[in-house]
Scaffold this active site. Sequence first.
Site, mmCIF file in Angstrom:
data_model
loop_
_atom_site.group_PDB
_atom_site.id
_atom_site.type_symbol
_atom_site.label_atom_id
_atom_site.label_comp_id
_atom_site.label_asym_id
_atom_site.label_seq_id
_atom_site.Cartn_x
_atom_site.Cartn_y
_atom_site.Cartn_z
ATOM 1 N N GLU A 185 74.124 95.626 27.210
ATOM 2 C CA GLU A 185 74.456 96.131 25.874
ATOM 3 C C GLU A 185 75.120 97.503 25.978
ATOM 4 O O GLU A 185 76.000 97.842 25.186
ATOM 5 C CB GLU A 185 73.183 96.179 25.012
ATOM 6 C CG GLU A 185 72.777 94.773 24.578
ATOM 7 C CD GLU A 185 71.309 94.597 24.260
ATOM 8 O OE1 GLU A 185 70.583 95.597 24.127
ATOM 9 O OE2 GLU A 185 70.888 93.431 24.148
ATOM 10 N N HIS B 96 72.252 98.341 31.419
ATOM 11 C CA HIS B 96 72.004 97.151 30.595
ATOM 12 C C HIS B 96 73.329 96.677 30.006
ATOM 13 O O HIS B 96 74.185 97.490 29.645
ATOM 14 C CB HIS B 96 71.004 97.473 29.481
ATOM 15 C CG HIS B 96 70.532 96.247 28.769
ATOM 16 N ND1 HIS B 96 71.309 95.610 27.821
ATOM 17 C CD2 HIS B 96 69.404 95.510 28.891
ATOM 18 C CE1 HIS B 96 70.662 94.536 27.390
ATOM 19 N NE2 HIS B 96 69.508 94.451 28.024
ATOM 20 N N ASN C 105 61.563 95.530 27.375
ATOM 21 C CA ASN C 105 62.652 96.374 26.889
ATOM 22 C C ASN C 105 62.666 96.259 25.367
ATOM 23 O O ASN C 105 63.121 95.262 24.821
ATOM 24 C CB ASN C 105 63.975 95.886 27.501
ATOM 25 C CG ASN C 105 65.183 96.574 26.901
ATOM 26 O OD1 ASN C 105 65.059 97.588 26.202
ATOM 27 N ND2 ASN C 105 66.370 96.037 27.168
ATOM 28 N N TRP C 106 62.143 97.285 24.719
ATOM 29 C CA TRP C 106 62.025 97.223 23.256
ATOM 30 C C TRP C 106 63.351 97.464 22.546
ATOM 31 O O TRP C 106 63.441 97.273 21.332
ATOM 32 C CB TRP C 106 60.990 98.250 22.775
ATOM 33 C CG TRP C 106 59.569 97.810 22.949
ATOM 34 C CD1 TRP C 106 59.100 96.842 23.797
ATOM 35 C CD2 TRP C 106 58.431 98.326 22.244
ATOM 36 N NE1 TRP C 106 57.738 96.721 23.666
ATOM 37 C CE2 TRP C 106 57.295 97.625 22.721
ATOM 38 C CE3 TRP C 106 58.249 99.311 21.270
ATOM 39 C CZ2 TRP C 106 56.013 97.877 22.243
ATOM 40 C CZ3 TRP C 106 56.964 99.565 20.796
ATOM 41 C CH2 TRP C 106 55.858 98.849 21.283
ATOM 42 N N LYS C 107 64.339 97.928 23.286
ATOM 43 C CA LYS C 107 65.647 98.240 22.682
ATOM 44 C C LYS C 107 65.443 99.180 21.481
ATOM 45 O O LYS C 107 64.533 100.003 21.512
ATOM 46 C CB LYS C 107 66.387 96.946 22.307
ATOM 47 C CG LYS C 107 66.435 95.969 23.485
ATOM 48 C CD LYS C 107 67.344 94.792 23.261
ATOM 49 C CE LYS C 107 67.287 93.894 24.505
ATOM 50 N NZ LYS C 107 68.209 92.758 24.422
ATOM 51 N N GLY D 114 63.042 91.204 26.578
ATOM 52 C CA GLY D 114 63.447 91.891 25.360
ATOM 53 C C GLY D 114 62.594 91.465 24.186
ATOM 54 O O GLY D 114 61.467 91.914 24.000
ATOM 55 N N GLY D 115 63.122 90.547 23.381
ATOM 56 C CA GLY D 115 62.471 90.128 22.141
ATOM 57 C C GLY D 115 60.992 89.799 22.282
ATOM 58 O O GLY D 115 60.173 90.207 21.453
ATOM 59 N N GLU E 98 70.550 89.660 34.499
ATOM 60 C CA GLU E 98 70.496 89.247 33.103
ATOM 61 C C GLU E 98 71.837 88.645 32.695
ATOM 62 O O GLU E 98 72.774 89.383 32.364
ATOM 63 C CB GLU E 98 70.201 90.448 32.199
ATOM 64 C CG GLU E 98 68.872 91.112 32.473
ATOM 65 C CD GLU E 98 68.393 91.910 31.260
ATOM 66 O OE1 GLU E 98 67.340 91.558 30.733
ATOM 67 O OE2 GLU E 98 69.100 92.845 30.846
HETATM 68 P P1 PGA Z 1 65.841 89.107 25.512
HETATM 69 O O1 PGA Z 1 66.469 90.462 26.099
HETATM 70 O O2 PGA Z 1 64.577 88.844 26.288
HETATM 71 O O3 PGA Z 1 65.593 89.388 24.061
HETATM 72 O O4 PGA Z 1 66.850 88.024 25.733
HETATM 73 C C1 PGA Z 1 66.411 90.763 27.468
HETATM 74 C C2 PGA Z 1 67.111 92.072 27.732
HETATM 75 O O5 PGA Z 1 68.148 92.347 27.106
HETATM 76 O O6 PGA Z 1 66.662 92.877 28.577
#
Ligand code: PGA
Length: 251
Positions: free
Chosen positions: A101, A99, A12-14, A235-236, A169
């Site tokens: 966020e 998600h 997930n590149w956001k 993510g990261g 998550e």
């Molecule tokens: P993260 O993010 O691996 O940077 O903790 C995961 C996500 O939000 O899907």
Amino acid sequence: MTETITPLIAGNWKMHGTRAALAEIDNLISLVLAGGTHQAEVAVCPPMTLLAEASARLNPAGIFTGGQNCHAQPGGPHTGDISAAMLADAGARFVIVGHSERRAAYGETDADVRAKALAAFGVGLVPIICVGENHADLHAGRAEAVVHRQLNGSVPDEAATEDFVVAYEPVWAIGTGVTPTSADIMQMHAAIRRALVSRFGERGSDVRILYGGSMRPANAAEILAIANVNGGLVGGASLLSRDFYAIISAV
Ligand code: PGA
């Protein structure tokens, strides 16, 4: 049962990545072509502006792509939004819905998430439906209750006959470098499995349950070995092809 589930490692590149990041896509393709995907399905969910180009490069190499969100409606006056059909048209196979966020920043409710998952089914996309407790829920001892409520509300009944993925998550683990203990992950994934089986019967035992939240090369092997963890939402650590491929290799 769960041993036959094909794991999914999804990045997930956001809101990260301009066209310069296509170099990471090309690196990832080289790594996968050289070393394989270790029996895992792999997907990259880049920003919308890169989805079509990323799909054109990744899909021929056997790597899936996905969107990070979609609108519940198939079209209409929704300035700035993207429909599930548009994602599919750009080459996506998956779409992340709910998600944390988006739940936190845009007030997306379980009903909204359910509607988005339904929109995904409508065009043959596989929704990755995200659930997870926040810090306050954890400390109040209601993590399982919260996740249970999110699952019930966010997964549509139609999922009984469609392909979908659940991503657990914990909000407090996302982007923080902190993860739950393996015992806690095992307990929550078992609870999610029980909920899916009780709602969907035998079908519930085949649904992939991903773990997400600070998954990185150093902890991926341990987390991916936990019962009922059928992959990861990363993510990261998905932004650098070297790190993302190290997680794929941990499957
Ligand atoms: P993260 O993010 O691996 O940077 O903790 C995961 C996500 O939000 O899907």
